[in-house]
Design a protein around this motif. Structure first.
Motif, short mmCIF file in Angstrom:
data_model
loop_
_atom_site.label_atom_id
_atom_site.label_comp_id
_atom_site.label_asym_id
_atom_site.label_seq_id
_atom_site.Cartn_x
_atom_site.Cartn_y
_atom_site.Cartn_z
N ALA A 40 -6.72 10.06 -2.81
CA ALA A 40 -7.71 8.99 -2.73
C ALA A 40 -7.38 7.87 -3.72
O ALA A 40 -7.78 6.73 -3.53
N ASP A 41 -6.65 8.23 -4.75
CA ASP A 41 -6.32 7.22 -5.78
C ASP A 41 -5.06 7.65 -6.52
O ASP A 41 -4.45 8.66 -6.19
N ASP A 42 -4.69 6.86 -7.53
CA ASP A 42 -3.45 7.13 -8.25
C ASP A 42 -3.47 8.48 -8.96
O ASP A 42 -2.43 9.13 -9.10
N VAL A 43 -4.65 8.90 -9.41
CA VAL A 43 -4.74 10.18 -10.12
C VAL A 43 -4.43 11.33 -9.15
O VAL A 43 -3.64 12.22 -9.46
N ASP A 66 4.67 3.95 2.69
CA ASP A 66 4.41 2.72 1.95
C ASP A 66 4.79 1.51 2.79
O ASP A 66 5.48 1.64 3.80
N GLY A 67 4.29 0.37 2.37
CA GLY A 67 4.57 -0.87 3.10
C GLY A 67 3.33 -1.73 3.21
O GLY A 67 2.42 -1.62 2.38
N HIS A 68 3.30 -2.56 4.24
CA HIS A 68 2.12 -3.37 4.50
C HIS A 68 0.95 -2.47 4.88
O HIS A 68 1.14 -1.45 5.53
N GLU A 90 0.83 -1.20 0.00
CA GLU A 90 0.00 0.00 0.00
C GLU A 90 0.87 1.25 0.00
O GLU A 90 1.95 1.27 0.59
N VAL A 91 0.39 2.29 -0.66
CA VAL A 91 1.07 3.58 -0.69
C VAL A 91 0.05 4.64 -0.30
O VAL A 91 -1.08 4.61 -0.79
N ARG A 92 0.42 5.53 0.62
CA ARG A 92 -0.49 6.63 0.94
C ARG A 92 0.28 7.94 0.86
O ARG A 92 1.38 8.05 1.42
N THR A 93 -0.28 8.89 0.15
CA THR A 93 0.40 10.16 -0.10
C THR A 93 -0.39 11.31 0.51
O THR A 93 -1.60 11.42 0.28
N ILE A 94 0.32 12.11 1.28
CA ILE A 94 -0.32 13.20 2.02
C ILE A 94 0.29 14.52 1.58
O ILE A 94 1.51 14.63 1.45
N LEU A 95 -0.56 15.51 1.37
CA LEU A 95 -0.10 16.87 1.11
C LEU A 95 -0.52 17.72 2.29
O LEU A 95 -1.69 17.74 2.66
N GLU A 126 1.05 4.25 10.70
CA GLU A 126 1.94 5.38 10.48
C GLU A 126 1.17 6.62 10.03
O GLU A 126 1.51 7.75 10.39
N PHE A 127 0.13 6.37 9.25
CA PHE A 127 -0.68 7.47 8.75
C PHE A 127 -1.26 8.29 9.90
O PHE A 127 -1.19 9.52 9.91
N ASP A 128 -1.81 7.61 10.89
CA ASP A 128 -2.40 8.32 12.04
C ASP A 128 -1.34 9.18 12.72
O ASP A 128 -1.60 10.33 13.09
N GLU A 129 -0.14 8.63 12.88
CA GLU A 129 0.92 9.39 13.53
C GLU A 129 1.33 10.61 12.72
O GLU A 129 1.52 11.70 13.27
#
Lengths: 486, 486
Positions: free
Chosen positions: A311-314, A282-284, A219-224, A291-294
């Motif tokens: 929310a998605d790749d776009v 990224d990771g499991h 999974e990958v999560r991207t935050i701005l 990690e996101f919450d932190e």
């Protein structure tokens, strides 16, 4: 007959005329790499097909004391592949085959001309990729990554090229083909791999690279995150790292860089932000969630007034678009600019950024900042207008001054672009003469005649001394000090 | 007056008699390190207090061409700190101060004699530790870890010592004090750090070490899994790694090693197990939870007939007790044994273990296997009874044969114990003459007179050649080939 003419005749004979470029017009194609401010038309270009071609070329050069420079895709930003007018440019871009992919052991063996993303493309169907990600990764060669020890936005978590190379085949400056390292971890003997990766072509020419493959994250999560000031964004970065979270990337842009990016690609970054952070986890899936919450907590705790999660790749691509286009985008707000590259301890970020702002103000020069905040790798963009009298000199003074700030704050003069032609002159600001002599003693061990990419990295190449030690207490490094080659 | 007598007189004068040991009885204390099969009483011992003492000693040795050997706590297992009868042993164990702890930047600066666990003890109240964990970590020195590039059970996830050192102060064999690396990532110039870490004292004496500190994990979970066979345990290991989980440790023990551990410490490993895995997960609680499910799944899927999870620190310690006592425990089932150290690609584990069993059977020698399965680092224990005629020779033949198996299966002759005195003779089985010459060219750059820990690592030290290259095509490495020093 000049030494170069002898080499040209010899190589045309052995390699055949279609491997050897002598036409002045065609030679001009190779006059610079990604740092266009230095230009030298090479004396001869050899298009190497394999390690044998490289060995033949290097041997001919060694025999006639003709310098040679290896070149991959020519995307380097420090002039590391700048040719020699009386030398041979060995172009590696036709050696572009992936020799072996061993998914089970997470290894691949590639030719040096293989493109960084080509390897990821070949391994991603099996769930793996090549982690080093310089922004030129769609065109730059893995051999070039090895020469410059390339990094990228995701080096915070995954490390530099040196952390992903386990073996090399090298043609030494004397023309011997040696194997360094291999597939096993921690081989016996000296770890010369580390010294070779990042040696910028001064210790020979790499003809094969064995790399570690990395598992694609689940999974990958991207935050701005938008902040009012650089200080707030810096504090959030420190808090995240101190909490033990290691994001795949933490990128920062300041107001001027944001303005440029908005003008160019309309990335829709938060209005009124003095700084933004792009944070990628990224990771499991379970790891990323925790990690996101932190990360969100530490951003908000340190004054983030707006946070967005792709929310998605776009949406992810849009967030990254602003960051990735920032260098080019600066062209929208300034006719010319210098991309600087330096490193500071992460905790010195707020101080150094203030000092950079002061330095710019003092010289009437605008500086936009785009950088890898997680590991303190700065990429200040020094803006100028070449048509203005003295503007380029002022910009260069500011660019040089930024390196001084990096050094005095405990950092270094290059994070990932290398020393090359561009920064050799700054080396004595960072290293003592003994330090540089020790490095050059190693250079002498490989290349006593300074034929392998001479003039790069070291400001004053030293004569590789006579055999020392018979005189009591004498040392080659001290003796060498008396004479300079150039 | 012999050269050594001159050095002794000189150092007694400058350092004072209480820093210099000349008494034969006291010198005998230092006759070997952790590998007691080689013994040499040093000609002189210097107890260094600081970098100046080291520099004074090395300069005196350089002046009189007297060899010197640095020694930390003397726990090495390859005879890397074996003294020279006509040389000086520089004992670093009194340089034991932690100079700086910078929690915010995750760095510490320590004297080389600082004990591995001492640093963890000093930083754990702040939530950090020093990650490399050789089993001797309660007594071994960080300088020794640097010399041997020490690993440990948790290197699978955290890497070797080389991954945790960012800077060194080094007294070169000519007696110059140089700084290599620092606190910033990826400094410019050659990365000599990599070459120095693991150079086993042959390139000088380290007088200060800058290390990376690692965040203590929020959660640790330890699993013990019993399998019917080594093949099943190996398959489970491969499945876990292939799934992208990187446990902090995956240790394997075979039936004979389990038998020994049970006899010694009653660790209560699963009855009838042909192999056990000790798997440790660490990190954020959420990450560990997710990885735990995967690990359990892959163990059960590959035939684990019993799995236990440590409920608390006491149960965790009991699981590790069996593993950690295994070397010593082998003494319960055999009067004598050799601890071997080799590496293979992880996927070759089942093949190589079968070949080791065959080799042992062929020579009538029992071999117990205890190893870091995650990264293929084997520690076979070759059992023998010294009172039996020819037993030691047979055991040594099997131990040597195991290294051959490692090489032919794509691995290497040492995983973490180093080459030292013990394995120099095996180096030519792994490297070509050109490869060894290239390494020794680097040695010559630092130590042209072979005074820094001579006789270690390289089987045949080479004369550091005359200045080459003026003769066309000649090269120091080729020229050096004609003469051997010893």
């Amino acid at each position: 007959m000049s030494a170069l003419s002898s080499v040209t005749a010899q190589l045309t004979g052995t390699l055949g005329p279609d491997r050897v470029i002598t036409d002045r017009q065609r030679l001009r194609t190779y006059e610079c790499d990604g740092l266009a401010q230095y230009k030298v038309v090479p004396g001869l270009v050899v298009l190497a097909r394999d390690a044998d071609d490289v060995r033949t070329t290097v041997r001919a050069c060694a025999e006639h004391q003709v310098p040679f420079v290896a070149r991959g895709s020519g995307t380097g930003l420090s002039g590391g592949a700048l040719p020699q007018a009386e030398g041979v440019l060995v172009v590696m871009s036709q050696m572009r085959q992936i020799r072996e992919i061993d998914i089970e052991n997470q290894r691949a063996v590639v030719d040096p001309g293989v493109i960084n993303l080509q390897l990821t493309g070949a391994t991603s169907p099996d769930g793996y990729y090549f982690a080093p990600d310089p922004s030129s990764q769609s065109v730059c060669s893995i051999g070039g990554n090895v020469a410059e020890n390339s990094g990228g936005a995701h080096c915070l978590k995954y490390g530099f090229t040196t952390n992903h190379v386990t073996g090399l085949d090298l043609v030494t400056p004397a023309g011997e083909l040696v194997e360094i390292g291999g597939t096993a971890p921690d081989p016996p003997g000296y770890d010369l791999l580390g010294a070779l990766v990042g040696s910028e072509g001064t210790l020979g020419v790499v003809t094969s690279v064995t790399v570690r493959l990395t598992r694609l994250p689940q999974e990958v999560r991207t935050i701005l995150a938008g902040f009012r000031s650089i200080d707030d964004a810096g504090a959030a970065t420190s808090a995240i790292i101190a909490a033990g979270v290691v994001p795949a990337a933490i990128e920062m842009m300041d107001a001027l860089a944001i303005e440029a990016a908005e003008a160019a690609v309309h990335c829709g970054y938060p209005d009124g932000a003095g700084a933004v952070l792009v944070i990628e986890l990224d990771g499991h899936a379970a790891d990323v969630a925790g990690e996101f919450d932190e990360v969100m907590h530490h951003c908000q705790d340190n004054g983030a007034f707006e946070t967005r999660v792709a929310a998605d790749d776009v949406e992810r691509a849009l967030i990254w678009k602003g960051r990735k286009s920032a260098f080019a985008a600066v062209g929208r707000i300034s006719p010319d600019y210098i991309v600087q590259d330096g490193v500071i301890p992460r905790t010195a970020l707020p101080t150094v950024l203030r000092q950079i702002a002061d330095l710019g103000a003092e010289h009437g020069v605008r500086v936009a900042n785009v950088f890898h905040a997680g590991d303190g790798n700065l990429h200040p963009l020094v803006l100028f207008d070449d048509s203005e009298e003295g503007a380029v000199e002022r910009a260069e003074e500011v660019a040089g001054g930024i390196l001084d700030l990096c050094i005095t704050n405990g950092g270094s003069i290059t994070g990932e672009h290398g020393v090359g032609s561009d920064k050799a002159k700054y080396m004595p600001r960072m290293f003592t003469e003994d330090d540089l002599d020790t490095m050059q003693a190693v250079r002498c061990a490989f290349d006593p005649d300074h034929v392998s990419n001479p003039g790069k990295v070291f400001p004053t190449p030293r004569l590789c001394g006579e055999r020392p030690g018979r005189q009591q207490g004498a040392h080659p490094l001290q003796e060498a000090g008396v004479a300079e080659v150039f």
